[in-house]
Design a protein around this motif. Structure first.
Motif, PDB file in Angstrom:
ATOM      1  N   ALA A 115       0.830  -1.213   0.000  1.00  0.00           N
ATOM      2  CA  ALA A 115       0.000   0.000   0.000  1.00  0.00           C
ATOM      3  C   ALA A 115       0.863   1.263   0.000  1.00  0.00           C
ATOM      4  O   ALA A 115       0.583   2.215  -0.743  1.00  0.00           O
ATOM      5  CB  ALA A 115      -0.941  -0.001   1.197  1.00  0.00           C
ATOM      6  N   THR A 116       1.912   1.286   0.812  1.00  0.00           N
ATOM      7  CA  THR A 116       2.773   2.474   0.843  1.00  0.00           C
ATOM      8  C   THR A 116       3.554   2.603  -0.464  1.00  0.00           C
ATOM      9  O   THR A 116       3.763   3.713  -0.961  1.00  0.00           O
ATOM     10  CB  THR A 116       3.756   2.433   2.024  1.00  0.00           C
ATOM     11  N   GLN A 123      -0.019   6.794  -9.672  1.00  0.00           N
ATOM     12  CA  GLN A 123      -0.499   8.078 -10.168  1.00  0.00           C
ATOM     13  C   GLN A 123      -1.765   8.544  -9.451  1.00  0.00           C
ATOM     14  O   GLN A 123      -2.501   9.353  -9.985  1.00  0.00           O
ATOM     15  CB  GLN A 123      -0.752   7.969 -11.672  1.00  0.00           C
ATOM     16  N   PHE A 124      -2.026   8.028  -8.287  1.00  0.00           N
ATOM     17  CA  PHE A 124      -3.159   8.504  -7.508  1.00  0.00           C
ATOM     18  C   PHE A 124      -2.691   8.752  -6.078  1.00  0.00           C
ATOM     19  O   PHE A 124      -1.677   8.204  -5.630  1.00  0.00           O
ATOM     20  CB  PHE A 124      -4.327   7.507  -7.520  1.00  0.00           C
ATOM     21  N   SER A 125      -3.413   9.575  -5.385  1.00  0.00           N
ATOM     22  CA  SER A 125      -3.027   9.946  -4.023  1.00  0.00           C
ATOM     23  C   SER A 125      -4.213   9.716  -3.089  1.00  0.00           C
ATOM     24  O   SER A 125      -5.140  10.527  -3.043  1.00  0.00           O
ATOM     25  CB  SER A 125      -2.597  11.421  -3.981  1.00  0.00           C
ATOM     26  N   LEU A 225       7.164   9.803   2.698  1.00  0.00           N
ATOM     27  CA  LEU A 225       5.721   9.628   2.520  1.00  0.00           C
ATOM     28  C   LEU A 225       4.975  10.835   3.073  1.00  0.00           C
ATOM     29  O   LEU A 225       5.205  11.263   4.206  1.00  0.00           O
ATOM     30  CB  LEU A 225       5.267   8.352   3.245  1.00  0.00           C
ATOM     31  N   ARG A 226       4.077  11.409   2.286  1.00  0.00           N
ATOM     32  CA  ARG A 226       3.305  12.574   2.719  1.00  0.00           C
ATOM     33  C   ARG A 226       1.824  12.255   2.915  1.00  0.00           C
ATOM     34  O   ARG A 226       1.074  13.083   3.408  1.00  0.00           O
ATOM     35  CB  ARG A 226       3.457  13.707   1.695  1.00  0.00           C
ATOM     36  N   CYS A 254       4.141  12.000   9.036  1.00  0.00           N
ATOM     37  CA  CYS A 254       2.684  12.102   8.964  1.00  0.00           C
ATOM     38  C   CYS A 254       2.021  10.782   9.351  1.00  0.00           C
ATOM     39  O   CYS A 254       1.157  10.279   8.634  1.00  0.00           O
ATOM     40  CB  CYS A 254       2.241  12.528   7.569  1.00  0.00           C
ATOM     41  N   SER A 255       2.459  10.210  10.471  1.00  0.00           N
ATOM     42  CA  SER A 255       1.908   8.933  10.915  1.00  0.00           C
ATOM     43  C   SER A 255       1.235   9.071  12.269  1.00  0.00           C
ATOM     44  O   SER A 255       1.500  10.004  13.029  1.00  0.00           O
ATOM     45  CB  SER A 255       3.007   7.873  10.995  1.00  0.00           C
TER      46      SER A 255
END
Length: 283
Positions: A115-116, A123-125, A225-226, A254-255
């Motif tokens: 997943a990460t 190409q998706f967020s 990772l953002r 950002c966890s």
């Protein structure tokens, strides 16, 4: 293969479909209404692992639950693609074929790593990633190469796959295997895992996935990772120690860390309620 060929007891069988994408025949279950959630199971499991959690979420989300290639009822990847990058790339192809852009990614164990990787490279967020007992860290600099070489050797033995499959027909070995993860499996989950372990292709696919699992590059990229990463760690997990999620929360800015008492590595199968609450709260 089609949905009618699945075992009659298979959870969510009525939501199953088979779709061919670039040479891989996927078994995927799509259930529910609302924002799309991609749910990625861990090594040695299949979409059945999400059955109890799907019952809690299907009235709020569209759940996309594939069997990873080589496991469950999906066909295998070419040998050179059996790695984190290969699974992620093929999952992206499946999502494009289905016309789905997931709002959330939920991954269990190795599925959380995929997943990460999807989020870092696709190409998706998504709005968030939910990791359930994520297996993000290697066994250690000394143990990891030995483990990988052993898995590579075992994965080449079809005889081993058939012997393991025959052994999987018996109740006690399967129950012992699941209990050793720190979880207390239900009768339905035991039946599903017994079915999977009785299938030589699933055994071979699981071993090949383990053999191709290299976490070195992934660990280096995670601090960049953002996307919000929600790390759920079950206190009784004997497969992936809770300290892995605790440590990861320290170097991914950002966890957010959640600790769930008493449950084991398959905690979402044992008691889906606390996991459903966290997933719903992310949106």
């Amino acid at each position: 293969m089609n949905a009618l060929d699945l075992p009659k007891f298979w959870p969510n069988r009525q939501y199953s479909q088979f779709i061919s994408v670039d040479g891989v025949e996927w078994h995927v279950q799509t259930r529910g209404v609302g924002p799309a959630v991609l749910m990625i199971h861990g090594t040695g499991a299949s979409s059945h692992s999400w059955a109890a959690l799907a019952d809690k979420l299907a009235d709020r989300f569209t759940l996309v639950m594939p069997d990873l290639p080589g496991q469950g009822f999906s066909s295998a990847l070419p040998p050179e693609e059996v790695c984190i990058e290969g699974f992620a790339r093929r999952l992206q192809g499946l999502l494009q074929a289905l016309g789905i852009r997931p709002k959330l990614l939920v991954g269990h164990s190795a599925g959380a790593v995929i997943a990460t990787h999807l989020t870092l490279h696709a190409q998706f967020s998504p709005a968030a990633i939910i990791s359930i007992n994520g297996a993000f860290l290697p066994f250690g600099s000394a143990a990891a190469p030995v483990f990988n070489r052993l898995a590579q050797w075992l994965s080449k033995s079809r005889l081993l796959a058939y012997v393991t499959a025959a052994h999987g027909l018996f109740n006690r070995p399967v129950r012992n295997m699941l209990v050793e993860t720190g979880s207390n499996p239900s009768a339905q989950m035991m039946q599903c895992y017994r079915e999977l372990i009785s299938r030589p292709d699933h055994v071979t696919g699981t071993l090949k996935m383990m053999a191709g699992w290299d976490l070195g590059n992934q660990r280096q990229l995670l601090p960049s990772l953002r996307t919000p990463l929600h790390l759920i760690a079950c206190s009784n997990d004997r497969t992936v120690s809770p300290w892995q999620s605790e440590r990861l929360s320290e170097f991914v800015a950002c966890s957010k860390l959640y600790k769930i008492p008493d449950l084991g590595h398959l905690g979402h199968e044992e008691d889906p309620a606390p996991f459903a609450d966290i997933i719903q709260a992310t949106l």
